[in-house]
Design a protein around this motif. Structure first.
Motif, PDB file in Angstrom:
ATOM      1  N   GLU A 680       0.847  -1.197   0.000  1.00  0.00           N
ATOM      2  CA  GLU A 680       0.000   0.000   0.000  1.00  0.00           C
ATOM      3  C   GLU A 680       0.876   1.238   0.000  1.00  0.00           C
ATOM      4  O   GLU A 680       2.006   1.219   0.501  1.00  0.00           O
ATOM      5  CB  GLU A 680      -0.943   0.022   1.209  1.00  0.00           C
ATOM      6  CG  GLU A 680      -0.265   0.188   2.551  1.00  0.00           C
ATOM      7  CD  GLU A 680      -1.253   0.312   3.701  1.00  0.00           C
ATOM      8  OE1 GLU A 680      -2.327   0.902   3.488  1.00  0.00           O
ATOM      9  OE2 GLU A 680      -0.951  -0.175   4.817  1.00  0.00           O
ATOM     10  N   THR A 687      -4.202   6.300   2.894  1.00  0.00           N
ATOM     11  CA  THR A 687      -3.862   5.313   1.867  1.00  0.00           C
ATOM     12  C   THR A 687      -4.418   5.775   0.524  1.00  0.00           C
ATOM     13  O   THR A 687      -5.636   5.942   0.371  1.00  0.00           O
ATOM     14  CB  THR A 687      -4.426   3.931   2.227  1.00  0.00           C
ATOM     15  OG1 THR A 687      -3.849   3.495   3.462  1.00  0.00           O
ATOM     16  CG2 THR A 687      -4.114   2.917   1.141  1.00  0.00           C
ATOM     17  N   THR A 690      -3.593   0.783  -3.098  1.00  0.00           N
ATOM     18  CA  THR A 690      -3.363  -0.557  -2.565  1.00  0.00           C
ATOM     19  C   THR A 690      -4.162  -1.539  -3.407  1.00  0.00           C
ATOM     20  O   THR A 690      -4.813  -1.157  -4.395  1.00  0.00           O
ATOM     21  CB  THR A 690      -3.770  -0.652  -1.083  1.00  0.00           C
ATOM     22  OG1 THR A 690      -3.332  -1.911  -0.557  1.00  0.00           O
ATOM     23  CG2 THR A 690      -5.273  -0.519  -0.895  1.00  0.00           C
ATOM     24  N   SER A 691      -4.130  -2.798  -3.014  1.00  0.00           N
ATOM     25  CA  SER A 691      -4.923  -3.818  -3.696  1.00  0.00           C
ATOM     26  C   SER A 691      -5.284  -4.885  -2.690  1.00  0.00           C
ATOM     27  O   SER A 691      -4.619  -5.035  -1.659  1.00  0.00           O
ATOM     28  CB  SER A 691      -4.144  -4.431  -4.866  1.00  0.00           C
ATOM     29  OG  SER A 691      -2.982  -5.091  -4.392  1.00  0.00           O
ATOM     30  N   ARG A 716       2.307  -5.441   2.985  1.00  0.00           N
ATOM     31  CA  ARG A 716       1.120  -5.980   3.652  1.00  0.00           C
ATOM     32  C   ARG A 716       1.079  -7.506   3.638  1.00  0.00           C
ATOM     33  O   ARG A 716       0.536  -8.116   4.547  1.00  0.00           O
ATOM     34  CB  ARG A 716      -0.145  -5.430   2.996  1.00  0.00           C
ATOM     35  CG  ARG A 716      -0.308  -3.916   3.173  1.00  0.00           C
ATOM     36  CD  ARG A 716      -1.612  -3.446   2.552  1.00  0.00           C
ATOM     37  NE  ARG A 716      -2.773  -4.112   3.146  1.00  0.00           N
ATOM     38  CZ  ARG A 716      -3.988  -4.106   2.607  1.00  0.00           C
ATOM     39  NH1 ARG A 716      -4.187  -3.476   1.455  1.00  0.00           N
ATOM     40  NH2 ARG A 716      -4.976  -4.720   3.193  1.00  0.00           N
TER      41      ARG A 716
END
Length: 757
Positions: A680, A687, A690-691, A716
């Motif tokens: 992220e 933030t 991100t995914s 992450r």
């Protein structure tokens, strides 16, 4: 019972037979031989003989005693036994043949040890602090009391009385502290002075486990000097008068409680030095009463302004509200005339000296300082608010509330002064039958009784006049600035809005909605009056019970009675309904949360870093970035302002706007042989990219201020323990930071400094 009826009834009770209690300490000798006093304890256990003596008259052949339970005695010295707990009265006459030379009445509190702290009074708990009503003082009681004080727990009457440790008529932090102290020391009661400070001639209440024995001889020494009057009407509690002979600078002194001649408890008291008093006591006393009358009128004006400027209060409601305040002022004026007649009577000089002494002992100089501050605030604007002119809400509404808060503060202080005077007058008459004023000869009981009978007519109108102020007293203001944009490009402007928020209004409005404003007002006013009467002196607990016995059987206790009188009076006049409508209108107009738009010009706005401010007709302001080459710079601009609200209370606020921005595209992902890592990207704690699953590449375009920005990239997920990553920036130059690698595992953060062009 209507309010006028109770006033007439109390006048009759006090005029016909003013209640004087048995003396528990050294008798106060009267200068007039017609004054007689009762010497002996005012407390005793049921079934235990009590010795009583008449003092102060040498010309009598005999003395006749008549007790309220039917017993009769004769002689200067008698012994009497009461079989059951309760309050008993006694009438003593000094006789010469068939002629009555003098007479006095007394009251005796008879306790039953098996019944704990309850001497037979209605509304006195068997165990103080036992909020849970299970017969044990425990931690749960402290928690329940704290919840009740915060409005989270609705106590029953018995639980309320048990939690009200300082007998103030309300539950607050002081009660919580006293319960906690009792728990901490594993004592049935705490040891505490219930008044924060006192001056000579002031009345002070105390609580101590050493006062639980009704048959004990007690004395109170203040800084080594014995109090001339000590009274006990509730087991564990006592009220005493600070000796008038004490002088010196403000200092903390010891209050020593002696039981049977030995020290049993020691507590600190802030003793304030006596203040200089004008020589003409009568003129000074009447001046104070006139000042209170002026405060009632100022409160009426402030209430009217407050109502008129709060969203269109119905004129009919306003008329009733003002009529109630005006009627209170008339009643107060009539009571003042009664006091004036007493001051012009045969005992007027001594009464004036007494009243002046106790007025100053209870804070008259502080009251006059408050009044002087209010008088410098000027008059209130009387324009009516328009709903379509929000900028006026702050300019008009805030001064009205400030004046309301100021006047109710002064009225509250004035009420406390009168309550202290009433308590002291009742106490010295109850205990000694006479009192030596600060200067001058002894004062007759009749003169003190004459003043006490005006106590309710003097104090209740003050409470009625300040009821709206009491409801808004917790109301406070704050100031904030907001911008419709967080960053600006070249040629753009941001709109800056100044708002005033009303802290505490949500509590008032919430109570009004959930419980009904009418019920809230009745409870508030009843609690205020009861607290006013009882905070200064536990004597009122006794007087309430005596009134109940002499008056009507349905009069089941001072607390309940006064609350009922208040409710009946408000209902009969329509005052409750009018206030309910008034509060609902106010709460519907002023947002309980959020703020009211004010005029930005009134808040002395300034902008840093060359920001350009201009003001709009609607009260808002605009902010523009400095022109290129003008000496200003890009980056953050802080707009700040301040305003004095309610006298000397300065409120400040600020808002930041970024000047000059650019579009930056950030791309990141997993560039290892196995696509199994998740990352992220964070900017300014937010933030931005991100995914939820591993990706080879993902992008986002964000608007960032021109200049340097810090970007964080955090791991992450990395199932194989290897975090292969890359990151790139389009529209910005990377100043520092490794843009690819294989060590970005969970818990690891990479930092990048980029420059936006």
């Amino acid at each position: 019972m209507a309010f006028s009826s109770i006033v007439r009834w109390l006048l009759m009770v006090i005029t016909v037979s003013f209640i004087a209690a048995c003396k528990s300490d050294t008798p106060t000798a009267g200068a007039d031989s017609t004054i007689i006093e009762i010497a002996g304890r005012s407390t005793v256990s049921a079934g235990t003989p009590l010795a009583l003596t008449v003092t102060g008259n040498d010309g009598a052949d005999t003395y006749d005693w008549v007790f309220s339970d039917g017993q009769t005695k004769a002689g200067a010295d008698v012994n009497v036994t009461f079989p059951a707990a309760g309050v008993y009265t006694v009438l003593v006459k000094a006789m010469k043949g068939t002629e009555v030379l003098a007479e006095t009445t007394g009251a005796i509190s008879v306790f039953d040890a098996a019944a704990g702290a309850n001497p037979g009074f209605v509304g006195i708990p068997v165990m103080f602090g036992d909020v849970g009503q299970d017969g044990v003082l425990e931690l749960d009681d402290l928690l329940l009391a704290a919840q009740a004080a915060a409005g989270l727990y609705d106590t029953e009457f018995e639980a309320f009385e048990a939690a009200d440790m300082n007998l103030s008529g309300t539950l607050d932090n002081a009660d919580i502290g006293l319960i906690a102290q009792a728990l901490l020391h594993d004592a049935p009661l705490p040891s505490a002075i219930l008044d924060p400070w006192a001056r000579p001639a002031g009345t002070v209440s105390m609580v101590s486990p050493a006062l639980l024995d009704p048959d004990a001889e007690v004395a109170v020494l203040v800084d080594g000097v014995a109090s001339p009057q000590v009274f006990r009407s509730i087991l564990g509690y006592a009220t005493f008068v600070v000796p008038k002979s004490l002088v010196g600078a403000d200092a903390e002194v010891d209050v020593v409680l002696q039981v049977a001649g030995a020290e049993a408890d020691r507590m600190p008291l802030l003793l304030k030095a006596p203040v200089a008093k004008p020589a003409d006591a009568k003129a000074d006393v009447l001046a104070f009463l006139d000042e209170l009358a002026d405060m009632i009128e100022r409160q009426r004006t402030a209430t009217q302004t407050f109502a008129e400027q709060s969203g269109g209060v119905d004129p009919a409601d306003l008329k009733i509200v003002m009529g109630g305040a005006e009627a209170g002022g008339v009643q107060f004026a009539e009571a003042v005339e009664g006091v004036r007649e007493l001051l012009n009577g045969p005992d007027g000089a001594q009464l004036a000296q007494f009243l002046q002494a106790v007025f100053y002992a209870n804070g008259l100089d502080e009251f006059r300082a408050d009044v002087a501050t209010i008088q410098t605030e000027g008059t209130l604007p009387m324009r009516r608010l328009g709903v379509e002119a929000p900028a006026d809400v702050c300019a008009i509404y805030v001064p009205a509330v400030c004046m309301l808060k100021s006047t109710v503060s002064a009225i509250s202080t004035g009420s406390n002064i009168l309550a202290g005077a009433c308590s002291t007058a009742a106490l010295v008459a109850l205990v000694g039958g006479a009192v030596i004023p600060a200067d001058g000869p002894a004062i007759e009981v009749a003169a003190l009784a004459g003043f006490v009978k005006f106590c309710l007519p003097l104090t209740v109108p003050l409470q009625v006049a300040g009821i709206v102020g009491d409801l808004v007293k917790p109301l406070d203001f704050d100031f904030r600035l907001s911008s419709d944009k967080t960053s600006l490009d070249d040629g753009e402007t941001a709109t800056i809005t100044a708002e005033v928020t009303f802290i505490g209004l949500n509590n008032l409005c919430g109570l009004g909605v959930t419980k009904g404003a009418k019920e809230l007002i009745n409870k508030k006013l009843g609690a205020r009056i009861v607290g006013m009467l009882m905070t200064k002196s536990t004597t009122y607990k006794l007087l309430g019970e005596i009134y109940a016995k002499i008056g009507e059987d349905s009069y089941t206790g001072l607390l309940t009675a006064i609350q009922n009188v208040v409710s009946n009076t408000l209902d009969a006049t329509g005052l409750s309904d009018a206030f309910e409508n008034f509060i609902n209108k106010v709460c519907g107009f002023i947002p309980p949360t959020g703020g009211v738009v004010a005029d930005a010009k009134d808040f002395n706005l300034t902008a840093t870093n060359g920001g350009l401010l201009s003001f709009l007709p609607d009260g808002k302001a605009t902010l523009a970035c400095p022109a290129p080459g003008s000496g200003g710079g890009s980056g953050a601009i802080t707009v700040s302002g301040s305003r004095v609200l309610c006298g000397s209370d300065t409120k400040s606020a600020s808002v930041d706007v970024s000047c000059g921005t650019g579009n930056v595209t950030i791309t990141m992902g997993d560039n290892g042989s196995a696509n199994d890592d998740i990352y992220e990207v964070i900017i300014d704690g937010r933030t931005v990219l991100t995914s939820s699953v591993p990706v080879r590449s993902v992008s986002v375009t964000v608007q960032l201020p021109k200049g340097q920005t810090t970007v964080l990239m955090r791991g992450r997920a990395a199932p194989d323990g290897i975090g292969t990553y890359f990151i790139s920036f389009s529209g910005a130059t990377v100043i520092s930071g490794q843009t690819s690698g294989s060590d970005l595992t969970p818990g690891v953060t990479k930092t990048f400094i980029i420059e936006v062009q």
